[in-house]
Design a protein around this motif. Structure first.
Motif, PDB file in Angstrom:
ATOM      1  N   UNK A  54       0.824  -1.215   0.000  1.00 45.22           N
ATOM      2  CA  UNK A  54       0.000   0.000   0.000  1.00 45.22           C
ATOM      3  C   UNK A  54       0.851   1.255   0.000  1.00 45.22           C
ATOM      4  N   UNK A  55       2.158   1.098   0.081  1.00 46.47           N
ATOM      5  CA  UNK A  55       3.062   2.238   0.145  1.00 46.47           C
ATOM      6  C   UNK A  55       3.175   3.029  -1.138  1.00 46.47           C
ATOM      7  N   UNK A  56       2.604   2.545  -2.228  1.00 45.13           N
ATOM      8  CA  UNK A  56       2.733   3.268  -3.491  1.00 45.13           C
ATOM      9  C   UNK A  56       1.996   4.603  -3.453  1.00 45.13           C
ATOM     10  N   UNK A  57       0.846   4.682  -2.798  1.00 42.40           N
ATOM     11  CA  UNK A  57       0.158   5.965  -2.660  1.00 42.40           C
ATOM     12  C   UNK A  57       0.981   6.913  -1.801  1.00 42.40           C
ATOM     13  N   UNK A  58       1.595   6.374  -0.762  1.00 41.99           N
ATOM     14  CA  UNK A  58       2.459   7.178   0.100  1.00 41.99           C
ATOM     15  C   UNK A  58       3.643   7.680  -0.718  1.00 41.99           C
ATOM     16  N   UNK A  59       4.235   6.818  -1.520  1.00 41.00           N
ATOM     17  CA  UNK A  59       5.370   7.197  -2.343  1.00 41.00           C
ATOM     18  C   UNK A  59       5.009   8.358  -3.263  1.00 41.00           C
ATOM     19  N   UNK A  60       3.863   8.288  -3.892  1.00 45.84           N
ATOM     20  CA  UNK A  60       3.414   9.361  -4.778  1.00 45.84           C
ATOM     21  C   UNK A  60       3.268  10.678  -4.011  1.00 45.84           C
TER      22      UNK A  60
END
Length: 86
Positions: A54-60
């Motif tokens: 789920x870290x991809x939204x955080x990364x963005x």
């Protein structure tokens, strides 16, 4: 057999390099309409640096927040590292 290769955040060192506090990044993300909360940023700049799916939204959100604060362009490669044994 596929082996799990941990991917870790390098955000803490990047923030230190630019003298940006975690709270300042959280505020920038919030201003831009991002959904990543300060507690998440504190978690990934603390001990829990391994990225989750789920870290991809955080990364963005982190990339956009950093770009707004520094005026520089960032990629996932600037923020993540693959940790291999040996």
């Amino acid at each position: 057999m596929i082996q799990n290769v941990p991917i870790r955040w390098k955000l803490k060192s990047l923030l230190q390099r630019h003298d940006i506090k975690t709270r300042t990044l959280a505020e920038a993300i919030k201003r831009m309409g991002g959904k990543t909360h300060a507690v998440t940023l504190y978690r990934i700049t603390g001990r829990n640096t391994e990225i989750k799916p789920t870290g991809m939204n955080v990364l963005e959100d982190v990339i956009h927040g950093l770009e707004s604060l520094t005026g520089q362009t960032y990629t996932p490669n600037d923020l993540l590292e693959v940790v291999r044994d040996g």
